[in-house]
Design a protein around this motif. Structure first.
Motif, PDB file in Angstrom:
ATOM      1  N   ASP A  12      52.097  15.641  64.914  1.00 27.60           N
ATOM      2  CA  ASP A  12      50.864  15.609  64.118  1.00 27.60           C
ATOM      3  C   ASP A  12      51.190  15.461  62.633  1.00 27.60           C
ATOM      4  O   ASP A  12      51.868  16.312  62.042  1.00 27.60           O
ATOM      5  N   VAL A  13      50.695  14.392  62.044  1.00 26.97           N
ATOM      6  CA  VAL A  13      51.022  14.082  60.651  1.00 26.97           C
ATOM      7  C   VAL A  13      50.510  15.158  59.698  1.00 26.97           C
ATOM      8  O   VAL A  13      51.211  15.583  58.777  1.00 26.97           O
ATOM      9  N   ALA A  14      49.282  15.637  59.920  1.00 31.76           N
ATOM     10  CA  ALA A  14      48.704  16.630  59.019  1.00 31.76           C
ATOM     11  C   ALA A  14      49.497  17.935  59.050  1.00 31.76           C
ATOM     12  O   ALA A  14      49.717  18.562  58.003  1.00 31.76           O
ATOM     13  N   THR A  15      49.945  18.330  60.230  1.00 33.95           N
ATOM     14  CA  THR A  15      50.742  19.553  60.357  1.00 33.95           C
ATOM     15  C   THR A  15      52.062  19.410  59.606  1.00 33.95           C
ATOM     16  O   THR A  15      52.492  20.315  58.875  1.00 33.95           O
ATOM     17  N   PHE A  16      52.711  18.259  59.794  1.00 33.26           N
ATOM     18  CA  PHE A  16      53.975  18.014  59.096  1.00 33.26           C
ATOM     19  C   PHE A  16      53.779  18.003  57.590  1.00 33.26           C
ATOM     20  O   PHE A  16      54.542  18.630  56.836  1.00 33.26           O
ATOM     21  N   ALA A  17      52.755  17.292  57.125  1.00 30.11           N
ATOM     22  CA  ALA A  17      52.517  17.187  55.682  1.00 30.11           C
ATOM     23  C   ALA A  17      52.247  18.558  55.065  1.00 30.11           C
ATOM     24  O   ALA A  17      52.740  18.885  53.981  1.00 30.11           O
ATOM     25  N   ALA A  18      51.461  19.371  55.767  1.00 29.21           N
ATOM     26  CA  ALA A  18      51.146  20.701  55.243  1.00 29.21           C
ATOM     27  C   ALA A  18      52.408  21.545  55.091  1.00 29.21           C
ATOM     28  O   ALA A  18      52.525  22.348  54.152  1.00 29.21           O
ATOM     29  N   ALA A  19      53.368  21.353  56.007  1.00 32.19           N
ATOM     30  CA  ALA A  19      54.581  22.164  55.964  1.00 32.19           C
ATOM     31  C   ALA A  19      55.640  21.597  55.023  1.00 32.19           C
ATOM     32  O   ALA A  19      56.285  22.344  54.278  1.00 32.19           O
ATOM     33  N   ALA A  20      55.836  20.261  55.056  1.00 29.59           N
ATOM     34  CA  ALA A  20      57.029  19.684  54.444  1.00 29.59           C
ATOM     35  C   ALA A  20      56.802  18.828  53.205  1.00 29.59           C
ATOM     36  O   ALA A  20      57.748  18.555  52.464  1.00 29.59           O
ATOM     37  N   GLU A  21      55.564  18.408  52.961  1.00 30.07           N
ATOM     38  CA  GLU A  21      55.359  17.476  51.844  1.00 30.07           C
ATOM     39  C   GLU A  21      55.739  18.094  50.496  1.00 30.07           C
ATOM     40  O   GLU A  21      56.320  17.425  49.627  1.00 30.07           O
ATOM     41  N   GLY A  22      55.442  19.372  50.325  1.00 33.58           N
ATOM     42  CA  GLY A  22      55.795  20.032  49.074  1.00 33.58           C
ATOM     43  C   GLY A  22      57.287  19.993  48.821  1.00 33.58           C
ATOM     44  O   GLY A  22      57.732  19.766  47.686  1.00 33.58           O
ATOM     45  N   TRP A  23      58.086  20.203  49.867  1.00 32.29           N
ATOM     46  CA  TRP A  23      59.544  20.131  49.716  1.00 32.29           C
ATOM     47  C   TRP A  23      59.983  18.709  49.378  1.00 32.29           C
ATOM     48  O   TRP A  23      60.820  18.507  48.477  1.00 32.29           O
ATOM     49  N   LEU A  24      59.426  17.704  50.054  1.00 35.15           N
ATOM     50  CA  LEU A  24      59.772  16.317  49.771  1.00 35.15           C
ATOM     51  C   LEU A  24      59.466  15.951  48.319  1.00 35.15           C
ATOM     52  O   LEU A  24      60.229  15.234  47.670  1.00 35.15           O
ATOM     53  N   LEU A  25      58.361  16.488  47.809  1.00 36.56           N
ATOM     54  CA  LEU A  25      57.938  16.157  46.447  1.00 36.56           C
ATOM     55  C   LEU A  25      58.780  16.830  45.366  1.00 36.56           C
ATOM     56  O   LEU A  25      58.684  16.473  44.197  1.00 36.56           O
ATOM     57  N   ARG A  26      59.613  17.788  45.760  1.00 37.03           N
ATOM     58  CA  ARG A  26      60.512  18.397  44.772  1.00 37.03           C
ATOM     59  C   ARG A  26      61.488  17.356  44.217  1.00 37.03           C
ATOM     60  O   ARG A  26      61.943  17.463  43.082  1.00 37.03           O
ATOM     61  N   ASP A  27      61.846  16.375  45.058  1.00 35.43           N
ATOM     62  CA  ASP A  27      62.785  15.327  44.641  1.00 35.43           C
ATOM     63  C   ASP A  27      62.285  13.988  45.172  1.00 35.43           C
ATOM     64  O   ASP A  27      62.831  13.442  46.130  1.00 35.43           O
ATOM     65  N   PRO A  28      61.216  13.442  44.566  1.00 31.78           N
ATOM     66  CA  PRO A  28      60.640  12.205  45.086  1.00 31.78           C
ATOM     67  C   PRO A  28      61.554  11.001  44.967  1.00 31.78           C
ATOM     68  O   PRO A  28      61.352  10.005  45.667  1.00 31.78           O
ATOM     69  N   VAL A  29      62.572  11.075  44.115  1.00 32.65           N
ATOM     70  CA  VAL A  29      63.518   9.955  44.000  1.00 32.65           C
ATOM     71  C   VAL A  29      64.393   9.886  45.244  1.00 32.65           C
ATOM     72  O   VAL A  29      64.410   8.883  45.957  1.00 32.65           O
TER      73      VAL A  29
END
Length: 275
Positions: A12-29
């Motif tokens: 489920d994309v929404a579940t993944f985004a809620a959990a992991a997107e913040g971590w991914l955005l720490r280093d968007p490069v």
């Protein structure tokens, strides 16, 4: 009591985004590829059994991976010590992987731990834009439109064959979606398309250029440089603070072209095949 390190998986994309997107955005490069794929997943672009996972340690997310068949498993900049448990979990899930792609150290560590042998690799370097240096090339840029889909699909197929990218999926849906988002640009000379490049709309201030393709009959005239600069300029005009691209390390010419346009090396990546 300290939480045990744990991998959690979902389709489920929404579940993944809620959990992991913040971590991914720490280093968007360094996480540019994962963030771009996440946006595509949200738009429904991938339909074949996606699997997304995140690594939790000490109560916080410290890593993420995405697999969208038939593409390789995509590793973000995850901790190296999280890889053995990731491999064990994927084997337990019975997940079939054509390969793995990600930062060089992480991809190599995963390949060493995976149960299938390394059957070849593509080595790439991630670049970020420094000071732009526009080339002087005859012609002009034009944003691709819906009528351009057949030609763009044909050129993307040629690019994949030449680059040794083993995907096998029909690129038409991806190409059509990107053209619909105004993400493909032609370089035209004398009213004739001579080069093609894509660029993602900004995510967290980051846009990524690619693919870039010039058919063999049009090479050696600067068209690849021109279209790369055109999409770079487009990203900057649309608000990107960082413009990134990946270059095949086996292609010294493309690496020199990108550096001449003002791109500077960040780090190396690898895509390693198992099939």
């Amino acid at each position: 009591m300290t939480d045990q390190p744990t991998w959690t998986f979902t389709a489920d994309v929404a579940t993944f985004a809620a959990a992991a997107e913040g971590w991914l955005l720490r280093d968007p490069v360094r996480n540019t590829a994962a963030l771009t794929v996440l946006r595509s997943l949200r738009s429904g672009q991938f339909s074949e059994d996606p699997l997304m996972g995140w690594f939790t340690e000490g109560g916080s997310v410290e890593g993420a991976v995405i697999h969208t068949a038939p593409y390789p498993l995509l590793l973000a900049a995850i901790p190296l010590d999280a890889i053995p448990s990731l491999v064990s979990e994927l084997i337990a899930l019975g997940r079939s992987l054509p390969g793995v792609s990600g930062p060089l150290e992480q991809a190599e560590a995963f390949a060493r731990a995976w149960w299938e042998p390394d059957r070849g690799r593509r080595s790439e370097r991630l670049y970020r834009l420094g000071t732009p240096a526009p080339p002087t090339v005859p012609g002009a840029a034009r944003t691709a439109v819906a009528a351009d889909v057949p030609r763009a699909v044909r050129w993307i197929r040629e690019f994949e064959v030449e680059a040794g990218v083993k995907v096998g999926a029909d690129p038409t849906p991806v190409v059509a979606a990107r053209i619909n988002r105004n993400e493909f640009v032609w370089w035209e000379d004398g009213g004739r398309p001579v080069a093609l490049a894509g660029v993602s709309a900004p995510i967290a201030g980051m846009s990524r250029v690619g693919p870039v393709y010039t058919p063999p009959e049009f090479r050696g005239r600067g068209y690849g440089s021109a279209v790369t600069y055109a999409v770079t300029r487009k990203a900057l005009d649309e608000g990107a603070a960082e413009v990134l691209l990946f270059a095949d390390l086996a292609n010294s010419r493309s690496n020199s072209i990108y550096q001449a346009l003002g791109y500077e090396p960040v780090t190396d990546y690898a895509s390693i095949g198992f099939h």
